[in-house]
Design an enzyme around this catalytic site. Structure first.
Site, PDB file in Angstrom:
ATOM      1  N   SER A  35       1.028  -1.021   0.035  1.00  0.00           N
ATOM      2  CA  SER A  35       0.067   0.032  -0.115  1.00  0.00           C
ATOM      3  C   SER A  35       0.763   1.077  -0.084  1.00  0.00           C
ATOM      4  O   SER A  35       0.368   2.379  -0.339  1.00  0.00           O
ATOM      5  CB  SER A  35      -0.867   0.107   1.115  1.00  0.00           C
ATOM      6  OG  SER A  35      -1.930  -1.052   1.223  1.00  0.00           O
ATOM      7  N   CYS A  65      -9.327  -1.743   3.654  1.00  0.00           N
ATOM      8  CA  CYS A  65      -8.810  -0.675   3.066  1.00  0.00           C
ATOM      9  C   CYS A  65      -8.964  -0.181   1.684  1.00  0.00           C
ATOM     10  O   CYS A  65     -10.289   0.168   1.469  1.00  0.00           O
ATOM     11  CB  CYS A  65      -7.015  -0.701   3.316  1.00  0.00           C
ATOM     12  SG  CYS A  65      -6.103   0.525   3.169  1.00  0.00           S
ATOM     13  N   GLN A  85     -12.782   0.661  -0.139  1.00  0.00           N
ATOM     14  CA  GLN A  85     -13.278   1.609  -0.951  1.00  0.00           C
ATOM     15  C   GLN A  85     -13.743   1.008  -2.368  1.00  0.00           C
ATOM     16  O   GLN A  85     -14.758   1.693  -2.800  1.00  0.00           O
ATOM     17  CB  GLN A  85     -11.766   2.508  -1.142  1.00  0.00           C
ATOM     18  CG  GLN A  85     -11.263   3.177  -0.106  1.00  0.00           C
ATOM     19  CD  GLN A  85      -9.791   3.509  -0.047  1.00  0.00           C
ATOM     20  OE1 GLN A  85      -9.268   3.270  -1.080  1.00  0.00           O
ATOM     21  NE2 GLN A  85      -9.129   4.204   1.125  1.00  0.00           N
ATOM     22  N   GLY A 120      -4.764   7.157   1.944  1.00  0.00           N
ATOM     23  CA  GLY A 120      -4.603   8.506   1.509  1.00  0.00           C
ATOM     24  C   GLY A 120      -6.183   8.789   0.842  1.00  0.00           C
ATOM     25  O   GLY A 120      -6.410   9.876   0.497  1.00  0.00           O
ATOM     26  N   HIS A 132      -6.788  -1.797   9.294  1.00  0.00           N
ATOM     27  CA  HIS A 132      -6.352  -3.052   9.039  1.00  0.00           C
ATOM     28  C   HIS A 132      -6.377  -3.873  10.227  1.00  0.00           C
ATOM     29  O   HIS A 132      -5.532  -4.064  11.444  1.00  0.00           O
ATOM     30  CB  HIS A 132      -4.704  -3.004   8.796  1.00  0.00           C
ATOM     31  CG  HIS A 132      -4.444  -2.488   7.303  1.00  0.00           C
ATOM     32  ND1 HIS A 132      -4.434  -3.179   6.414  1.00  0.00           N
ATOM     33  CD2 HIS A 132      -4.490  -1.084   6.819  1.00  0.00           C
ATOM     34  CE1 HIS A 132      -4.116  -2.429   5.447  1.00  0.00           C
ATOM     35  NE2 HIS A 132      -4.153  -1.298   5.710  1.00  0.00           N
ATOM     36  N   GLU A 184      -5.830  -7.028  10.456  1.00  0.00           N
ATOM     37  CA  GLU A 184      -4.657  -7.904  10.706  1.00  0.00           C
ATOM     38  C   GLU A 184      -3.433  -7.451  11.865  1.00  0.00           C
ATOM     39  O   GLU A 184      -2.664  -8.402  12.184  1.00  0.00           O
ATOM     40  CB  GLU A 184      -4.252  -8.572   9.565  1.00  0.00           C
ATOM     41  CG  GLU A 184      -3.230  -7.295   8.845  1.00  0.00           C
ATOM     42  CD  GLU A 184      -4.011  -6.244   8.195  1.00  0.00           C
ATOM     43  OE1 GLU A 184      -3.167  -5.304   7.930  1.00  0.00           O
ATOM     44  OE2 GLU A 184      -5.124  -6.131   8.082  1.00  0.00           O
TER      45      GLU A 184
END
Length: 387
Positions: free
Chosen positions: A57, A281, A285, A325, A365, A367
């Site tokens: 990422s 994440c 989106q 972001g 996240h 995890e």
């Protein structure tokens, strides 16, 4: 910080960060020699710098670490999220010291050099972070030359010519290229990574890799799933051919709207078939885009291991890891989608679920590598729902 166009390189400076507005930040270079252009962000985590550098990422980004002591425990073969670094480089406060940790295999500065990544130490990272918070994440060039010879005008021009992350599809560059069966479970001290069972009776999760962190797959295995990983560009037919009990949408870099040109039609078709979906994440989106919502570029983004998120169902607060972001615009969610989590830093959306389909996602996240483990229940919820 000073104007790069009118400034000579200070004596002893072997590293520089040159922003697109002409600002120059000098320091001591380490790692690889050369330069790289991308977006500058900051990460507030106190641990996990090797996980950060290898998180796909972070492709296209230069990471400013707010914690001053980066590199002090060296590097090892386990604390990675991918088989190579994806962050372009890093900016740190203190010089990288000799590693002091029994798990160290290679000093951080040597690891950076071996992997072609540039670092700068001796920087006032607090001032740089405050500037990013006020002005937003800038485009910049990070450069390292042992002799301190920099063409400042050329570096400014390179930073200004870079188009920025908005509109950029980076998932296509970082995704795995082949289908693969994932077997590893989570790591424990003294045992390493557990070997997960690939038993047919386990629920089969097809994970679409937009730039996934490996620890996500490990946690799916820990939660009881059999995991098959497909590339970001996998077609609907390729996904369905795996006969999934559920589909996981991974994290990844870049603009979700750009990745969505090929990802969203697949996700929308899976929703039409009521295939259970869980996204994290970028996957969150993309699920938002697939249901008709919009995404937006954030001013500075969220990156760290201590982000408080409120769970709207019961008011509980989870301390989460974040790295994004872009965000889902809550105001554009359709009537059949409800927000489930919200950031307590800025009120931005941190989770959603469909009311008429088996689909949910979170911006953070769960995890949790690096970071706390408040949110593992999400993996359990997803996998248990497939049985």
């Amino acid at each position: 910080m000073a104007d790069a166009k009118t400034l000579t390189v200070p004596k002893g400076a072997t590293g520089v960060l040159v922003l697109a507005d002409g600002t120059a930040v000098f320091g001591r270079g380490f790692g690889a020699i050369g330069d790289a252009v991308g977006e500058v962000c900051f990460n507030t985590a106190m641990t996990g710098y090797q996980e950060v550098m290898t998180d796909p990422s972070y492709a296209g980004q230069i990471v400013t670490f707010t914690f001053p002591h980066i590199g002090n425990v060296g590097t090892n073969l386990d604390d990675v999220e991918a088989d190579k670094p994806f962050a372009l480089g890093c900016v740190v406060r203190q010089d990288v010291t000799e590693p002091s940790n029994f798990r160290n295999v290679e000093p951080f500065d040597q690891w950076m050099k071996a992997n072609g990544r540039i670092g700068i130490s001796g920087v006032d990272t607090r001032a740089l972070t405050r500037m990013i918070r006020v002005k937003g994440a800038p485009n910049a060039v990070i450069a390292h030359d042992p002799e301190g010879k920099f063409d400042m005008a050329a570096l400014v021009a390179k930073a200004q010519a870079w188009p920025g992350l908005e509109g950029m599809d980076l998932a296509i560059e970082v995704t795995g290229k082949d289908n693969r069966l994932w077997k590893d479970g989570v790591w424990t001290l003294g045992h390493g990574y557990a070997l997960g069972e690939a038993a047919d009776e386990r629920p089969h999760v097809v994970a679409i890799d937009y730039g996934a962190k490996n620890n996500i797959f490990r946690n799916l295995v820990k939660a009881g799933a059999r995991v098959t990983v497909l590339p970001a560009t996998a077609s609907l037919e390729a996904v369905l051919a795996q006969k999934p009990d559920g589909v996981f949408l991974s994290n990844g870099p870049g603009d979700p709207a750009a990745t969505g040109t090929y990802a969203v039609p697949v996700i929308a078709a899976l929703l039409e078939r009521d295939v259970p979906i869980f996204g994290i994440c970028l996957g969150h989106q993309l699920l938002g885009l697939a249901v008709g919502a919009k995404t937006l570029k954030m001013h500075q983004g969220h990156r760290g291991a201590n982000h408080p998120v409120k769970r709207l169902s019961d008011g509980a607060v989870e301390i989460t890891s974040m790295n994004h972001g872009f965000a889902v615009d809550t105001d554009t969610l359709p009537a059949n989608v409800r927000p489930t989590h919200v950031s307590l830093f800025d009120g931005s959306n941190a989770g959603l679920e469909l009311t008429d389909r088996q689909a949910f996602s979170v911006q953070y996240h769960p995890e949790a590598s690096p970071g706390p483990q408040d949110s593992f229940y999400l993996f359990e919820r997803f996998v248990e729902g497939l049985k």
